[in-house]
Design an enzyme around this catalytic site. Sequence first.
Site, mmCIF file in Angstrom:
data_model
loop_
_atom_site.group_PDB
_atom_site.id
_atom_site.type_symbol
_atom_site.label_atom_id
_atom_site.label_comp_id
_atom_site.label_asym_id
_atom_site.label_seq_id
_atom_site.Cartn_x
_atom_site.Cartn_y
_atom_site.Cartn_z
ATOM 1 C CB CYS A 115 -2.149 -8.135 -9.846
ATOM 2 S SG CYS A 115 -0.393 -8.284 -9.414
ATOM 3 C CG HIS A 218 -3.603 -7.340 -5.368
ATOM 4 N ND1 HIS A 218 -4.252 -8.462 -5.850
ATOM 5 C CD2 HIS A 218 -2.325 -7.435 -5.806
ATOM 6 C CE1 HIS A 218 -3.401 -9.206 -6.534
ATOM 7 N NE2 HIS A 218 -2.226 -8.603 -6.524
ATOM 8 C CD GLU A 220 -7.592 -8.120 -4.884
ATOM 9 O OE1 GLU A 220 -6.615 -8.882 -4.761
ATOM 10 O OE2 GLU A 220 -7.571 -7.093 -5.614
#
Length: 242
Positions: A115, A218, A220
Site C-alpha cells: 500500500c 493488503h 497481509e
Amino acid sequence: MSKPIVGIFTNIEMDKNYLFPGYPRITINQDYSRSIEEAGGVPILIPTSQYFENLERQISMCDGLLFSGGQDLNPILYNEQPCDKLGDLSPMRDSFEFMAYEIANKLQKSIFGICRGSQLTNVFHGGSLYQDNSFQGTDLKHMNYANPDMPVHDIIINEDSFLFKATGKSKISINSFHHQAIKNLAPGFKISASAPDGIIEAIEKEDDSQFIAAVQWHPEMMSRTNEDSQKIFKYFIDKLKK
C-alpha cells in the site's frame, strides 16, 4: 539456513482512544508479522524515529525489509503541490523511510512494499502518484470499508511478474483500501499487475540485481484465509533464502 529476518517499518500515530489522547504511539497491524512468520520468516519491528543514525545498524540486521501501509506521502516528494483530496501526512515517517530506503539500496537488501509501501517505492525511484483515485477517472471501488479479508475486485497479473511466479495465476481477487495510486511509473520498474480500470496494483524492479516488489492492496489482511495472499509472502521469504 536459519530463518530470514524481515524488518517491518511501523506507523506513528497520535493516540485517539486509549489512556492519553494525543500521545504518540508506534502502531502496526498484527497481520504483517503473522504473515511473515507463517511464511517462514522472523519479523522485527523498526519504529519510526528521529534517531536516523540507528537506521543502518537496524537494516544491517535484516535479510529483507517490508514497508507497510499508512498515511499519504507528501506530494512535494514527487514535485506536486497538495490538492484538496490529499489525506493525512506524516513528515517524520516520510523522512525516516526515505532514509531507510536509501540505506537499504546501498546494502542491496530485498524490499517488499504494501500500500503506502508501494507508493513509497515508486516515488523514491522517481515516479509519481495520483493524489486521489478520482483524478485517474475510475469508478471502481478501491476504498472499501467492509471486512478487511474480503475480496473487492480482480487484478490482472502479467505472466513475467513475481506475482505470477508466486501464485501461478493470471488473475486473482484482492481487498482494497487506498485512495491514491501510482501515476507515472518509476524508471527501472515494470507493472506486475493492474486493476480492470487500469490502476496499477503491483510493480517490481525490472532487473534481478536486487529484489524490489510492491503491491497496492493488503495481502497481509487476507493471508489467514486466502492461499494466494500467503503465497506472496512465501515467495518473498524464499527470495531471502537464496
